[in-house]
Design an enzyme around this catalytic site. Structure first.
Site, PDB file in Angstrom:
ATOM      1  N   GLU A 264      30.118  -4.809  83.153  1.00 54.77           N
ATOM      2  CA  GLU A 264      31.248  -4.577  84.042  1.00 54.77           C
ATOM      3  C   GLU A 264      30.722  -3.772  85.233  1.00 54.77           C
ATOM      4  O   GLU A 264      30.750  -2.553  85.271  1.00 54.77           O
ATOM      5  CB  GLU A 264      32.380  -3.835  83.333  1.00 54.77           C
ATOM      6  CG  GLU A 264      33.656  -3.847  84.163  1.00 54.77           C
ATOM      7  CD  GLU A 264      34.778  -3.030  83.564  1.00 54.77           C
ATOM      8  OE1 GLU A 264      35.882  -3.083  84.139  1.00 54.77           O
ATOM      9  OE2 GLU A 264      34.562  -2.336  82.553  1.00 54.77           O
TER      10      GLU A 264
ATOM     11  N   ASN B  92      44.889  -4.692  86.795  1.00 61.44           N
ATOM     12  CA  ASN B  92      44.251  -3.390  86.959  1.00 61.44           C
ATOM     13  C   ASN B  92      42.952  -3.536  87.745  1.00 61.44           C
ATOM     14  O   ASN B  92      42.131  -4.402  87.438  1.00 61.44           O
ATOM     15  CB  ASN B  92      43.975  -2.763  85.593  1.00 61.44           C
ATOM     16  CG  ASN B  92      45.255  -2.365  84.880  1.00 61.44           C
ATOM     17  OD1 ASN B  92      45.837  -1.317  85.155  1.00 61.44           O
ATOM     18  ND2 ASN B  92      45.713  -3.222  83.985  1.00 61.44           N
TER      19      ASN B  92
ATOM     20  N   ARG C  52      52.946 -12.845 101.060  1.00 62.14           N
ATOM     21  CA  ARG C  52      52.151 -13.414 102.149  1.00 62.14           C
ATOM     22  C   ARG C  52      50.645 -13.232 101.936  1.00 62.14           C
ATOM     23  O   ARG C  52      49.851 -13.830 102.662  1.00 62.14           O
ATOM     24  CB  ARG C  52      52.548 -12.785 103.494  1.00 62.14           C
ATOM     25  CG  ARG C  52      53.964 -13.147 103.940  1.00 62.14           C
ATOM     26  CD  ARG C  52      54.194 -12.790 105.399  1.00 62.14           C
ATOM     27  NE  ARG C  52      55.574 -13.054 105.774  1.00 62.14           N
ATOM     28  CZ  ARG C  52      56.550 -12.148 105.721  1.00 62.14           C
ATOM     29  NH1 ARG C  52      56.273 -10.913 105.307  1.00 62.14           N
ATOM     30  NH2 ARG C  52      57.779 -12.460 106.064  1.00 62.14           N
TER      31      ARG C  52
ATOM     32  N   ASP D  39      48.265  -2.390  75.889  1.00 60.43           N
ATOM     33  CA  ASP D  39      48.490  -1.118  75.197  1.00 60.43           C
ATOM     34  C   ASP D  39      49.816  -0.483  75.589  1.00 60.43           C
ATOM     35  O   ASP D  39      50.170   0.583  75.068  1.00 60.43           O
ATOM     36  CB  ASP D  39      47.342  -0.144  75.463  1.00 60.43           C
ATOM     37  CG  ASP D  39      47.165   0.190  76.939  1.00 60.43           C
ATOM     38  OD1 ASP D  39      47.851  -0.412  77.790  1.00 60.43           O
ATOM     39  OD2 ASP D  39      46.310   1.060  77.249  1.00 60.43           O
TER      40      ASP D  39
ATOM     41  N   HIS E 159      50.416   0.742  78.491  1.00 57.39           N
ATOM     42  CA  HIS E 159      50.156   1.701  79.564  1.00 57.39           C
ATOM     43  C   HIS E 159      49.527   1.026  80.788  1.00 57.39           C
ATOM     44  O   HIS E 159      49.881   1.348  81.922  1.00 57.39           O
ATOM     45  CB  HIS E 159      49.229   2.814  79.068  1.00 57.39           C
ATOM     46  CG  HIS E 159      49.743   3.530  77.866  1.00 57.39           C
ATOM     47  ND1 HIS E 159      50.895   4.270  77.872  1.00 57.39           N
ATOM     48  CD2 HIS E 159      49.259   3.593  76.593  1.00 57.39           C
ATOM     49  CE1 HIS E 159      51.110   4.777  76.677  1.00 57.39           C
ATOM     50  NE2 HIS E 159      50.137   4.389  75.876  1.00 57.39           N
ATOM     51  N   HIS E 160      48.585   0.136  80.549  1.00 56.29           N
ATOM     52  CA  HIS E 160      47.914  -0.546  81.666  1.00 56.29           C
ATOM     53  C   HIS E 160      48.840  -1.536  82.354  1.00 56.29           C
ATOM     54  O   HIS E 160      48.714  -1.753  83.568  1.00 56.29           O
ATOM     55  CB  HIS E 160      46.652  -1.252  81.174  1.00 56.29           C
ATOM     56  CG  HIS E 160      45.483  -0.336  81.013  1.00 56.29           C
ATOM     57  ND1 HIS E 160      45.352   0.519  79.943  1.00 56.29           N
ATOM     58  CD2 HIS E 160      44.396  -0.121  81.802  1.00 56.29           C
ATOM     59  CE1 HIS E 160      44.230   1.210  80.073  1.00 56.29           C
ATOM     60  NE2 HIS E 160      43.632   0.844  81.190  1.00 56.29           N
TER      61      HIS E 160
ATOM     62  N   ASP F 241      39.195  -2.692  76.463  1.00 57.66           N
ATOM     63  CA  ASP F 241      38.604  -1.792  77.462  1.00 57.66           C
ATOM     64  C   ASP F 241      38.496  -0.384  76.883  1.00 57.66           C
ATOM     65  O   ASP F 241      38.593   0.619  77.609  1.00 57.66           O
ATOM     66  CB  ASP F 241      39.442  -1.792  78.749  1.00 57.66           C
ATOM     67  CG  ASP F 241      38.684  -1.255  79.961  1.00 57.66           C
ATOM     68  OD1 ASP F 241      37.441  -1.174  79.898  1.00 57.66           O
ATOM     69  OD2 ASP F 241      39.339  -0.894  80.953  1.00 57.66           O
TER      70      ASP F 241
ATOM     71  N   LEU G 176      43.902   5.834  85.127  1.00 54.54           N
ATOM     72  CA  LEU G 176      43.557   5.387  83.787  1.00 54.54           C
ATOM     73  C   LEU G 176      42.052   5.176  83.696  1.00 54.54           C
ATOM     74  O   LEU G 176      41.427   4.648  84.615  1.00 54.54           O
ATOM     75  CB  LEU G 176      44.287   4.089  83.446  1.00 54.54           C
ATOM     76  CG  LEU G 176      45.788   4.225  83.140  1.00 54.54           C
ATOM     77  CD1 LEU G 176      46.459   2.859  83.141  1.00 54.54           C
ATOM     78  CD2 LEU G 176      46.009   4.920  81.806  1.00 54.54           C
TER      79      LEU G 176
END
Length: 386
Positions: free
Chosen positions: A129, A219, A227, A248, A250-251, A274, A308
């Site tokens: 990542e 996220n 647009r 979860d 929250h995300h 994650d 987060l």
């Protein structure tokens, strides 16, 4: 010794079957499934009222039990692999954070040299990542290591990993992103798109060059505007691409998860965690990469800025959540936590389905989607009742 599982439901590749018997061979592989009316001869293991599903596949996970993949510590990765069995995960992809070339290369060497020795959930590849991201949507990634995509660096990492670098995420607006995507995807490595402020058109250009996944959708990416569809619009609109999703609570809100799943279909939504090093650990202070993090109320957040910082989600919780949120059926939730992550990461030939001849890595679920047991190679490795 071979045996047959007798259960209330089996989540097979083409359908969910009520009742029946599933063979597990002497070699620890799946054998044949028999319907309820064709009771086989041999040892029967009763799982009355319970459901049998393929082991879950966590393709985006940074840490667990106080360990992080970036610690570059094989003993820590061993602990993670065994801890994952408590989450119903039987296959996984250790996931790096953005770091220096040398840091990432060292992780590749360690995992490349030891993969296959893990005693718990099986390592099926490495997911990078970063570091080819953009600053505006850096999230908990360290921007001092951000750079433009480099095929030469990728080749060196892949060599150190002994071919285990299966997936790499990039920002489509970085210079050279399209050409990098084309070359890497032709090698058979999955290119994902994330941590990006790209326009819809820039994301589409990378998809047309071979990118097939959007990293933790919604996220760390430019949002949907009527647009300017942005990265979110591309993730929702473009066909034959898969979208990672962190469920979860929250995300993303449950309603947003529902919207994406309805738009793309469960077969194109890969549930991920994650998870960072605080997974399965108490609340308190931790570190993600080089950044201080606090964990409270089910969330991991950066102390500086309160963004987060990954999650503390377990994948068995994610498949239960999407059912509890009325997003999908249990059958589709299992699909999103097993086959789709595997398929989206280029490892579906190794895991994610109950197929004859494949390793008997499976989980036993209660009818409320809670995890009861985890099996590797036909052997019980976790029992929630013990």
């Amino acid at each position: 010794m071979s045996y047959y599982i007798h259960a209330a439901k089996f989540f097979l590749p083409s359908n969910a079957e009520n009742g029946g018997y599933l063979e597990v061979t002497d070699e620890g592989n799946f054998g044949q499934y028999f319907p309820e009316s064709q009771k086989p001869t041999g040892k029967i293991v009763e799982k009355a009222g319970q459901w049998i599903a393929p082991g879950l596949v966590d393709t985006h996970i940074h840490g667990l039990l106080g360990h992080d993949v970036m610690d570059n510590d094989w003993a820590g990765i061993q602990d993670m692999s065994q801890g994952l069995l408590k989450a119903g995960v039987t296959s996984w992809m250790p996931t790096t954070l953005t770091g220096s070339f040398d840091q990432l290369n060292a992780v590749c060497e360690t995992i490349g040299n030891h993969a296959g020795e893990e005693k718990g959930a099986k390592i099926q590849g490495i997911y990078f990542e970063g570091p080819f991201f953009t600053v505006k949507h850096k999230g908990a990634q360290n921007p001092k290591y951000f750079t433009d995509p480099s095929y030469d660096k990728y080749e060196k990492w892949q060599s150190s990993a002994k071919g285990l670098l299966k997936k790499i995420a990039i920002a489509p607006e970085r210079d050279g992103a399209v050409e990098f995507t084309r070359r890497v995807s032709q090698d058979g490595t999955v290119v994902a798109l994330g941590h990006s402020d790209a326009t819809f058109e820039q994301a589409q250009a990378c998809v047309e060059a071979g990118a097939t996944v959007f990293t933790h959708t919604f996220n760390g990416m430019s949002g949907l505007n009527h647009r300017a569809p942005g990265m979110v619009g591309a993730a929702m609109f473009l066909q034959r691409v898969d979208d990672e999703l962190i469920c979860d609570g929250h995300h993303i809100r449950p309603e947003v998860a529902n919207i994406l799943i309805r738009e793309k279909g469960p077969e194109h939504v890969a549930l991920i965690t994650d998870c960072m090093r605080a997974g399965m650990m108490p609340d308190g202070d931790y570190v993600l990469g080089e950044f201080p993090v606090y964990v409270r109320d089910g969330m991991a957040r950066l102390k500086d800025g309160d963004s987060l910082a990954g999650s503390i989600l377990k994948l068995n919780e994610a498949i239960k959540n999407v059912v509890d949120w009325n997003c999908v059926t249990p059958q589709d939730a299992v699909l999103m936590g097993s086959y789709v992550p595997a398929k989206s990461s280029g490892i579906a030939d190794q895991c994610g389905q109950i197929l004859p001849g494949r390793a008997a890595d499976y989980i036993v679920l209660n009818d409320d989607m809670s995890l009861a047991e985890t099996y590797l190679d036909g052997q019980e490795r976790y029992n929630a009742a013990e």
